[in-house]
Design a protein around this motif. Structure first.
Motif, short mmCIF file in Angstrom:
data_model
loop_
_atom_site.label_atom_id
_atom_site.label_comp_id
_atom_site.label_asym_id
_atom_site.label_seq_id
_atom_site.Cartn_x
_atom_site.Cartn_y
_atom_site.Cartn_z
N ILE A 158 75.23 44.58 34.68
CA ILE A 158 76.14 43.53 34.24
C ILE A 158 74.83 42.18 34.13
CG2 ILE A 158 77.67 41.27 34.46
CD1 ILE A 158 79.54 43.77 36.00
N PRO A 159 74.44 41.20 32.77
CA PRO A 159 73.40 41.09 32.81
C PRO A 159 73.06 39.93 33.85
CG PRO A 159 74.01 41.31 30.98
CD PRO A 159 75.04 42.05 31.88
N SER A 160 74.31 38.86 34.16
CA SER A 160 74.29 38.28 34.99
C SER A 160 74.18 38.42 36.50
CB SER A 160 75.40 37.08 35.15
OG SER A 160 77.11 38.55 35.85
N ASN A 161 74.74 40.00 37.30
CA ASN A 161 74.19 40.71 38.19
C ASN A 161 72.49 41.25 38.11
OD1 ASN A 161 77.03 40.13 39.12
ND2 ASN A 161 77.12 42.41 38.34
N ALA A 162 72.23 40.97 36.69
CA ALA A 162 71.03 41.62 37.28
C ALA A 162 70.06 40.85 36.90
CB ALA A 162 70.52 42.26 35.78
N VAL A 163 70.36 39.47 36.72
CA VAL A 163 69.47 38.39 37.18
C VAL A 163 69.42 37.93 38.46
CG1 VAL A 163 69.33 35.57 37.00
CG2 VAL A 163 69.80 37.35 34.61
N TRP A 164 70.64 37.96 39.21
CA TRP A 164 71.26 37.49 40.17
C TRP A 164 70.49 38.46 41.41
CZ3 TRP A 164 76.63 37.53 42.90
CH2 TRP A 164 77.02 37.07 44.15
N SER A 165 70.18 39.70 41.45
CA SER A 165 69.81 40.59 42.06
C SER A 165 68.43 40.46 42.54
CB SER A 165 70.34 41.96 41.76
OG SER A 165 69.62 42.80 40.26
#
Length: 213
Positions: A158-165
């Motif tokens: 998920i894009p937001s999680n990809a950035v967060w990680s």
């Protein structure tokens, strides 16, 4: 105050926005507020891709990059986005493409990745902007993000999680300090473990620095 600049001046955000607008990126009003569309335009510029493909990632960047101080200086932001562009194939892929190759087959049973169960190699393949790999890394991220990444590893796509990680990865390795010190190639070593794709990484970082200058 959230800024995108080397000196923390709000006017520099407006300058960035004007450059993006002049380049044909529909970021909305030039308002000195680096929101999702400003980030989406910046990602699109660096990757040379349509802005429409960057909206979800831009939203994630607007949420998480300021939170972790990555938007606090132009060198940090340029290095983060440049490295991210390389790692994701110009923001096309948030998961490792699975063959499997011979190297991927060897993921199973790798103690250094914490892969202890059959199928862990593919289950915990590289995901997110900086390709978190292996059961142990997923477990660590699950604890930090309060997500069931062991049961649902695809959540890192998920894009937001990809950035967060990626922000968590970046912060854990103190990469902002290296960016501020101009140690761009050392950042490559910390992310990649070597110099794979270093010319491409340098080009993406330079392109990001150019529009943020």
């Amino acid at each position: 105050m959230t800024t995108i600049s080397g000196v923390g001046a709000v006017s520099d955000i407006a300058s960035l926005q004007r450059r993006l607008v002049a380049g044909g990126y529909d970021i909305g009003a030039v308002d000195s507020m680096p929101g999702p569309r400003t980030y989406a335009g910046l990602l699109a510029f660096v990757a040379r891709r349509p802005m429409s493909a960057m909206i979800a990632l831009g939203s994630g960047c607007a949420t998480y990059l300021p939170r972790y101080g990555i938007a606090d200086s132009a060198p940090r932001l340029a290095n983060f986005i440049g490295q991210a562009a390389h790692e994701t194939g110009s923001f096309r892929y948030l998961a490792e493409i699975w063959g499997p190759t011979d190297a991927q087959r060897r993921y199973d049973g790798r103690a250094d990745l914490g892969n202890s169960q059959p199928g862990d190699g593919q289950r915990f393949k590289g995901r997110g902007i900086f390709q978190s790999t292996g059961r142990a890394n997923y477990a660590a991220l699950a604890a930090q993000m309060s997500l069931d990444l062991l049961g649902h590893p695809e959540l890192l796509e998920i894009p937001s999680n990809a950035v967060w990680s990626a922000c968590l990865f970046w912060t854990a390795r103190n990469l902002s300090a290296l960016a501020d010190a101009g140690a761009d190639d050392t950042i490559t070593h910390r992310i990649n473990g070597g110099e794979n794709g270093i010319a491409d990484r340098r080009a993406f970082v330079a392109r990001a620095k150019g529009i943020l200058a």
